[in-house]
Enzyme design. Structure first.
Site, PDB file in Angstrom:
ATOM      1  CG  ASP A  41      -2.144   0.780   1.093  1.00  0.00           C
ATOM      2  OD1 ASP A  41      -2.356   1.360   0.019  1.00  0.00           O
ATOM      3  OD2 ASP A  41      -2.926   0.811   2.062  1.00  0.00           O
ATOM      4  CG  ASP A  42      -0.673   4.743   0.543  1.00  0.00           C
ATOM      5  OD1 ASP A  42      -1.500   4.209  -0.215  1.00  0.00           O
ATOM      6  OD2 ASP A  42      -0.975   5.665   1.316  1.00  0.00           O
ATOM      7  CB  CYS A  81      -6.606   2.831  -1.411  1.00  0.00           C
ATOM      8  SG  CYS A  81      -5.295   3.405  -0.347  1.00  0.00           S
ATOM      9  CG  HIS A 137     -10.331   1.633   0.058  1.00  0.00           C
ATOM     10  ND1 HIS A 137      -9.239   2.198   0.682  1.00  0.00           N
ATOM     11  CD2 HIS A 137     -11.393   2.411   0.379  1.00  0.00           C
ATOM     12  CE1 HIS A 137      -9.638   3.268   1.347  1.00  0.00           C
ATOM     13  NE2 HIS A 137     -10.931   3.417   1.185  1.00  0.00           N
ATOM     14  CG  ASP A 315      -2.390   1.366  -3.426  1.00  0.00           C
ATOM     15  OD1 ASP A 315      -1.283   1.849  -3.113  1.00  0.00           O
ATOM     16  OD2 ASP A 315      -3.407   1.468  -2.699  1.00  0.00           O
ATOM     17  CG  HIS A 316      -1.607   5.168  -4.813  1.00  0.00           C
ATOM     18  ND1 HIS A 316      -0.896   5.650  -3.745  1.00  0.00           N
ATOM     19  CD2 HIS A 316      -2.736   4.615  -4.308  1.00  0.00           C
ATOM     20  CE1 HIS A 316      -1.587   5.413  -2.646  1.00  0.00           C
ATOM     21  NE2 HIS A 316      -2.697   4.777  -2.948  1.00  0.00           N
TER      22      HIS A 316
END
Ligand code: CA
Ligand code: CA
Length: 470
Positions: A41-42, A81, A137, A315-316
């Site tokens: 994540d992130d 997310c 998410h 995810d980004h």
């Protein structure tokens, strides 16, 4: 050396085939490969092998990347997310589904209501699909996607430890925008428990080929991880990102609103927290790297080591002050660029780097191709298998990222073109301006570049799926 300069040092590949762990008995699932599908994540490009930050230590991500193909120009479909993951897991663009933001329940999109997700498609093709940790998410888990889930189908993420006195960083009303060391052991952390669960799955005897989803939550906020990871990055020595204080001057209003320089950035400066924030993010990355290393080791020791495809993605990206912006929620390089690596035994060679612009949308058709599943022509990505076989193969499409309805970025190997919903634009030349400081959109010299890039904007901008509070 900045991260893009580092990328130019892409190693020319050795040619040994990856994953030849022959010391163990052959997998019982001979004809179909298993899939280990790992999400972080992130996580932006601050990992050793992508060169996004000079201080970061990610030995486990680096050694996994060395086994196969590292995509150095991979981008999310949406810099948040929920829309990123909904798009990745269904193979459908945000502009087609209308899922652009975190509080939009993605199954309520008329397009995604009955969408068959990646693990559902694997189950339809005779696989067992189980998951643990953060794949979707948090507010919108998807029980139909899995036969079983850790900790549970309703609660996808194990609880984490928290410091006794919060906020640690002293910023008032900061909520989870906080960072600081924890005096706990690794095994008390949620991500460690997710890794433990994935390891136990890899130790089981599976009578069907498996799709194993394993999602890690750090380096998502808050950046609370055991103290030893903070000690790896003394705050007074960490390297801060290169930031141009006037960077937003040539950015259109909608872009400035995304950056919100008066919010997080002002607070971070006011409370003298920039170094500590960078320390917290780096510490969280090294913590999750440790968890991933444990899962890789377990795979290597398992009976599935020679017959398991590993796909690892984030995810980004994330801003830590670049463009006076923090978090994701924007269309610049820091927010769209993410991590993607694939190890596919018998397909990928070791130590390969691919600079073609690809997106997370391409994962679904790639897995269909690699595992011989029933084709799904409605998917909007493209199989990466040609690039897995030859990272320099031709690739026509640039990467599309969407943030909010009708705000898009198009990234190819040289340019980034942004067009907001009101028609305002940005254009950056990564050959000369890797930090995206100089917006060339109003310079008539680049009209043809803008036109060419603009042809890749989606024709449809689906209305927003109604939000719920999440
Ligand atoms: Ca995220
Ligand atoms: Ca600028």
């Amino acid at each position: 050396m900045n991260r893009r300069q580092f990328l130019k040092f892409a190693a020319s590949g050795a040619t040994t085939f990856a994953m030849s762990h022959t010391a163990f008995p052959a997998s019982p699932n001979k004809d179909k490969p298993n899939v280990l599908f790992m999400a972080i994540d992130d996580l932006n490009d601050w990992i050793g092998c992508l060169g996004g930050h000079p201080d970061v230590k990610t030995p486990n991500l680096d050694r996994l990347a060395k086994r196969g193909v590292l995509f150095t120009n991979a981008h999310c479909s949406a810099p948040a997310c929920n829309p990123s993951r909904a798009s990745l897991m269904t193979g459908i663009l945000p502009s087609t589904s209308g899922v652009y933001h975190n509080p939009q329940p993605w199954r309520q999109s008329p397009v995604l209501k009955n969408a068959v997700t990646i693990p559902q498609h694997f189950m339809n093709n005779g696989y067992c699909a189980v998951g643990g940790g953060k794949i979707y998410h948090g507010a919108f888990p998807d029980p139909p996607s899995w036969q079983d889930y850790f900790p549970s189908q309703k609660k996808n993420k194990p609880d984490d430890q928290m410091p006794p006195n919060r906020p640690v960083n002293g910023i008032p009303n900061t909520a989870h925008f906080d960072w600081g060391p924890l005096d706990v052991e690794d095994n008390q952390m949620g991500d460690y428990k997710v890794a433990d669960w994935a390891i136990s799955e890899l130790q089981k005897n599976h009578d069907k080929p498996f799709f194993l989803g394993c999602g890690f939550f750090r380096p998502h906020l808050p950046w609370y991880v055991p103290r030893k990871y903070f000690d790896m990055y003394p705050a007074d020595k960490v390297t801060l990102p290169s930031v141009n204080e006037n960077d937003l001057d040539d950015v259109p209003e909608i872009g400035k609103k995304m950056a919100k320089p008066q919010k997080d950035h002002r607070k971070v400066l006011k409370h003298n927290q920039w170094r500590k924030a960078v320390q917290g993010y780096l510490a969280s990355i090294s913590f999750v790297d440790t968890c991933i290393g444990r899962v890789i080791d377990a795979l290597d020791k398992s009976t599935y080591s020679d017959n398991t495809i590993v796909v690892l993605w984030s995810d980004h990206g994330w801003h830590l002050g670049e463009k006076l912006h923090w978090r994701k929620f924007a269309l610049w390089e820091e927010a769209t660029h993410n991590v993607l690596m694939v190890v596919a035994p018998g397909v990928t060679k070791s130590d390969q780097r691919c600079a073609r612009p690809v997106t997370m949308l391409d994962i679904y058709p790639t897995l269909i191709d690699l595992c011989g599943l029933t084709p799904k022509p409605e998917l909007q990505g493209r199989s990466l298998v040609p690039l897995l076989k030859d990272p320099t193969a031709k690739w026509q499409r640039p990467a599309l990222t969407t943030h909010g309805r009708n705000n898009h970025s198009i990234r190819d190997e040289r340019w980034r073109y942004i067009r907001y919903s009101d028609g305002t634009e940005e254009l950056y030349d990564h050959e000369k301006d890797p930090l995206e400081w100089t917006n060339l959109a109003t310079n008539p010299q680049y009209a043809s570049v803008k036109k060419r890039m603009g042809e890749w904007l989606p024709g449809k901008n689906a209305p927003d799926v109604p939000k719920t509070r999440s």
